[in-house]
Design a protein around this motif. Structure first.
Motif, PDB file in Angstrom:
ATOM      1  N   LYS A  88       0.818  -1.204   0.000  1.00 26.63           N
ATOM      2  CA  LYS A  88       0.000   0.000   0.000  1.00 26.63           C
ATOM      3  C   LYS A  88       0.855   1.259   0.000  1.00 26.63           C
ATOM      4  CE  LYS A  88      -3.911   2.111   2.462  1.00 26.63           C
ATOM      5  NZ  LYS A  88      -4.828   1.957   3.635  1.00 26.63           N
ATOM      6  N   ASN A  89       1.879   1.271   0.863  1.00 27.14           N
ATOM      7  CA  ASN A  89       2.743   2.445   0.971  1.00 27.14           C
ATOM      8  C   ASN A  89       4.232   2.097   0.868  1.00 27.14           C
ATOM      9  OD1 ASN A  89       0.725   4.615   1.598  1.00 27.14           O
ATOM     10  ND2 ASN A  89       0.296   3.283   3.338  1.00 27.14           N
ATOM     11  N   SER A  90       4.553   0.852   0.538  1.00 24.67           N
ATOM     12  CA  SER A  90       5.949   0.443   0.399  1.00 24.67           C
ATOM     13  C   SER A  90       6.496   0.860  -0.967  1.00 24.67           C
ATOM     14  CB  SER A  90       6.071  -1.075   0.560  1.00 24.67           C
ATOM     15  OG  SER A  90       5.742  -1.472   1.877  1.00 24.67           O
ATOM     16  N   THR A  91       7.772   1.232  -0.990  1.00 28.72           N
ATOM     17  CA  THR A  91       8.397   1.689  -2.230  1.00 28.72           C
ATOM     18  C   THR A  91       9.826   1.158  -2.333  1.00 28.72           C
ATOM     19  OG1 THR A  91       9.142   3.729  -1.137  1.00 28.72           O
ATOM     20  CG2 THR A  91       7.056   3.824  -2.349  1.00 28.72           C
ATOM     21  N   LEU A  92      10.303   0.981  -3.564  1.00 27.17           N
ATOM     22  CA  LEU A  92      11.706   0.631  -3.779  1.00 27.17           C
ATOM     23  C   LEU A  92      12.583   1.794  -3.327  1.00 27.17           C
ATOM     24  CD1 LEU A  92      11.673  -0.869  -7.388  1.00 27.17           C
ATOM     25  CD2 LEU A  92      12.023  -2.152  -5.269  1.00 27.17           C
ATOM     26  N   PHE A  93      13.719   1.462  -2.734  1.00 29.02           N
ATOM     27  CA  PHE A  93      14.673   2.516  -2.432  1.00 29.02           C
ATOM     28  C   PHE A  93      15.269   3.029  -3.742  1.00 29.02           C
ATOM     29  CE2 PHE A  93      14.703   0.379   1.747  1.00 29.02           C
ATOM     30  CZ  PHE A  93      14.513   1.492   2.563  1.00 29.02           C
ATOM     31  N   PRO A  94      15.709   4.284  -3.777  1.00 28.27           N
ATOM     32  CA  PRO A  94      16.253   4.866  -5.005  1.00 28.27           C
ATOM     33  C   PRO A  94      17.403   4.038  -5.586  1.00 28.27           C
ATOM     34  CG  PRO A  94      15.883   6.581  -3.373  1.00 28.27           C
ATOM     35  CD  PRO A  94      15.655   5.274  -2.666  1.00 28.27           C
TER      36      PRO A  94
ATOM     37  N   ASN B  17       6.139 -16.455   1.026  1.00 30.10           N
ATOM     38  CA  ASN B  17       4.958 -16.054   0.251  1.00 30.10           C
ATOM     39  C   ASN B  17       4.731 -14.547   0.307  1.00 30.10           C
ATOM     40  OD1 ASN B  17       4.099 -16.448   3.038  1.00 30.10           O
ATOM     41  ND2 ASN B  17       1.997 -16.184   2.324  1.00 30.10           N
ATOM     42  N   LEU B  18       4.953 -13.936   1.480  1.00 28.05           N
ATOM     43  CA  LEU B  18       4.795 -12.488   1.590  1.00 28.05           C
ATOM     44  C   LEU B  18       5.883 -11.771   0.789  1.00 28.05           C
ATOM     45  CD1 LEU B  18       3.885 -11.958   5.362  1.00 28.05           C
ATOM     46  CD2 LEU B  18       2.364 -11.756   3.380  1.00 28.05           C
ATOM     47  N   SER B  19       7.094 -12.310   0.804  1.00 26.59           N
ATOM     48  CA  SER B  19       8.197 -11.706   0.049  1.00 26.59           C
ATOM     49  C   SER B  19       7.909 -11.734  -1.441  1.00 26.59           C
ATOM     50  CB  SER B  19       9.496 -12.453   0.337  1.00 26.59           C
ATOM     51  OG  SER B  19       9.811 -12.421   1.712  1.00 26.59           O
ATOM     52  N   LEU B  20       7.454 -12.874  -1.930  1.00 21.03           N
ATOM     53  CA  LEU B  20       7.137 -13.006  -3.345  1.00 21.03           C
ATOM     54  C   LEU B  20       5.999 -12.080  -3.740  1.00 21.03           C
ATOM     55  CD1 LEU B  20       7.588 -14.356  -6.054  1.00 21.03           C
ATOM     56  CD2 LEU B  20       6.111 -16.233  -5.305  1.00 21.03           C
ATOM     57  N   ASP B  21       4.977 -12.021  -2.908  1.00 23.53           N
ATOM     58  CA  ASP B  21       3.827 -11.157  -3.171  1.00 23.53           C
ATOM     59  C   ASP B  21       4.270  -9.697  -3.269  1.00 23.53           C
ATOM     60  OD1 ASP B  21       1.263 -10.215  -3.544  1.00 23.53           O
ATOM     61  OD2 ASP B  21       0.645 -10.466  -1.455  1.00 23.53           O
ATOM     62  N   LEU B  22       5.081  -9.262  -2.315  1.00 24.57           N
ATOM     63  CA  LEU B  22       5.561  -7.884  -2.315  1.00 24.57           C
ATOM     64  C   LEU B  22       6.407  -7.584  -3.546  1.00 24.57           C
ATOM     65  CD1 LEU B  22       6.122  -5.109  -1.056  1.00 24.57           C
ATOM     66  CD2 LEU B  22       7.946  -6.180   0.292  1.00 24.57           C
ATOM     67  N   LEU B  23       7.352  -8.465  -3.837  1.00 28.60           N
ATOM     68  CA  LEU B  23       8.253  -8.227  -4.964  1.00 28.60           C
ATOM     69  C   LEU B  23       7.522  -8.259  -6.303  1.00 28.60           C
ATOM     70  CD1 LEU B  23      11.267 -10.308  -3.652  1.00 28.60           C
ATOM     71  CD2 LEU B  23      11.198  -7.826  -3.920  1.00 28.60           C
ATOM     72  N   GLU B  24       6.482  -9.085  -6.398  1.00 31.85           N
ATOM     73  CA  GLU B  24       5.679  -9.112  -7.621  1.00 31.85           C
ATOM     74  C   GLU B  24       4.886  -7.816  -7.764  1.00 31.85           C
ATOM     75  OE1 GLU B  24       3.389 -12.685  -7.336  1.00 31.85           O
ATOM     76  OE2 GLU B  24       4.900 -13.895  -8.372  1.00 31.85           O
ATOM     77  N   GLN B  25       4.261  -7.392  -6.673  1.00 22.92           N
ATOM     78  CA  GLN B  25       3.455  -6.175  -6.729  1.00 22.92           C
ATOM     79  C   GLN B  25       4.294  -4.937  -7.029  1.00 22.92           C
ATOM     80  OE1 GLN B  25       0.249  -5.341  -3.986  1.00 22.92           O
ATOM     81  NE2 GLN B  25       0.186  -7.459  -3.277  1.00 22.92           N
ATOM     82  N   ILE B  26       5.527  -4.940  -6.515  1.00 21.51           N
ATOM     83  CA  ILE B  26       6.366  -3.754  -6.699  1.00 21.51           C
ATOM     84  C   ILE B  26       7.159  -3.825  -8.008  1.00 21.51           C
ATOM     85  CG2 ILE B  26       8.607  -4.318  -5.614  1.00 21.51           C
ATOM     86  CD1 ILE B  26       8.041  -1.794  -3.817  1.00 21.51           C
ATOM     87  N   GLY B  27       7.105  -5.008  -8.668  1.00 21.27           N
ATOM     88  CA  GLY B  27       7.613  -5.124 -10.034  1.00 21.27           C
ATOM     89  C   GLY B  27       9.049  -5.556 -10.229  1.00 21.27           C
ATOM     90  N   VAL B  28       9.643  -6.242  -9.231  1.00 24.67           N
ATOM     91  CA  VAL B  28      11.048  -6.637  -9.405  1.00 24.67           C
ATOM     92  C   VAL B  28      11.299  -8.127  -9.169  1.00 24.67           C
ATOM     93  CG1 VAL B  28      11.953  -4.339  -8.859  1.00 24.67           C
ATOM     94  CG2 VAL B  28      11.614  -6.008  -7.010  1.00 24.67           C
ATOM     95  N   SER B  29      10.266  -8.916  -9.004  1.00 23.09           N
ATOM     96  CA  SER B  29      10.459 -10.341  -8.690  1.00 23.09           C
ATOM     97  C   SER B  29      11.214 -11.076  -9.792  1.00 23.09           C
ATOM     98  CB  SER B  29       9.115 -11.024  -8.432  1.00 23.09           C
ATOM     99  OG  SER B  29       8.287 -10.975  -9.581  1.00 23.09           O
ATOM    100  N   HIS B  30      11.058 -10.625 -11.043  1.00 23.05           N
ATOM    101  CA  HIS B  30      11.672 -11.328 -12.170  1.00 23.05           C
ATOM    102  C   HIS B  30      13.195 -11.247 -12.195  1.00 23.05           C
ATOM    103  CE1 HIS B  30      11.244  -7.145 -13.444  1.00 23.05           C
ATOM    104  NE2 HIS B  30      12.183  -7.361 -14.339  1.00 23.05           N
ATOM    105  N   TYR B  31      13.763 -10.374 -11.391  1.00 19.26           N
ATOM    106  CA  TYR B  31      15.219 -10.255 -11.360  1.00 19.26           C
ATOM    107  C   TYR B  31      15.880 -11.380 -10.565  1.00 19.26           C
ATOM    108  CZ  TYR B  31      14.831  -5.458 -13.159  1.00 19.26           C
ATOM    109  OH  TYR B  31      14.572  -4.349 -13.938  1.00 19.26           O
ATOM    110  N   PHE B  32      15.129 -12.052  -9.710  1.00 21.76           N
ATOM    111  CA  PHE B  32      15.741 -12.972  -8.753  1.00 21.76           C
ATOM    112  C   PHE B  32      15.589 -14.438  -9.145  1.00 21.76           C
ATOM    113  CE2 PHE B  32      14.440  -9.105  -6.515  1.00 21.76           C
ATOM    114  CZ  PHE B  32      15.698  -8.677  -6.078  1.00 21.76           C
TER     115      PHE B  32
END
Length: 225
Positions: free
Chosen positions: A90-96, A121-136
């Motif tokens: 909801k309010n989490s963001t990638l660091f610059p 599962n929470l880590s995957l959910d967060l990384l997918e929502q924030i758009g960077v899961s495919h890097y790992f």
């Protein structure tokens, strides 16, 4: 990126890749409100997390001079996870600089893994929502392995699941749990100064302490010589 001996890079999640403190604070304050306790500030939560939600809850109640029974802690933990899972991004963001560096590493064939005390599962959910899961290549949470950070098994599992080699691996984190786990596993560790820690970053005993994520590629080159 060239001239680095590191072919596998492990990243902590909370306080390293993603500023999750606002949403973690919301979940924690939801639990505290059930016990008529005053809410924590986001900054206070940044100094409390690092060893997992359960310990964060214990420490938060201890702040008010309260100790929860195992049953009460189980309930509080469940309430925390339920609230957090519904509001995880909801309010989490990638660091610059995170997305730029991850893209650079990926394009140069560096294997990357997330090694976090957040559940898988929470880590995957967060990384997918924030758009960077495919890097790992792997996401290794606290429940992925029998022994989480600061135990070295967590590090070894994250490396193995990413297809990496221990001698060519490094951990990027922000807390004592990261430093202790890396030391136990015998790999170098970099700490991000902007992260979540009650102990000053420069006193954690890391190989390097950096101010910005964008400094990581050069830091890996420096540590290779």
């Amino acid at each position: 990126m060239t001239d680095s001996r590191f072919s596998c890079v492990l990243f902590d999640l909370d306080g390293t890749l993603v500023d999750t403190a606002p949403d973690l604070t919301g979940a924690l304050n939801h639990v505290l409100s059930q016990h008529n306790l005053a809410p924590f500030s986001v900054q206070k939560v940044r100094n409390t997390v690092g060893f997992g939600a359960r310990i964060t809850i214990e420490r938060s109640f201890a702040h008010y001079g309260k100790t929860l029974s195992e049953d009460a802690l189980d309930l509080a933990h469940a309430q925390f996870l339920a609230h957090y899972s519904e509001n995880i991004c909801k309010n989490s963001t990638l660091f610059p600089g995170v997305d730029t560096v991850l893209e650079d590493f990926k394009s140069n064939g560096i294997r990357m893994s997330v090694c976090t005390n957040k559940t898988e599962n929470l880590s995957l959910d967060l990384l997918e929502q924030i758009g960077v899961s495919h890097y790992f290549s792997s996401i290794c949470g606290s429940d992925t392995v029998p022994n989480k950070k600061p135990h070295p098994d967590h590090i070894f599992s994250a490396i193995n699941r990413a297809g990496g080699i221990t001698e060519e691996s490094i951990l990027i984190g922000d807390s004592m749990a990261d430093v202790e786990s890396a030391r136990a596993a015998g790999i170098p560790v970099i700490v991000m100064r902007y992260g979540y820690t009650a102990i000053p970053s420069d006193e954690l005993g890391a190989d390097l302490v950096l101010d910005a994520f964008s400094q990581i590629p050069q830091a890996l080159r420096d540590l290779s010589h």
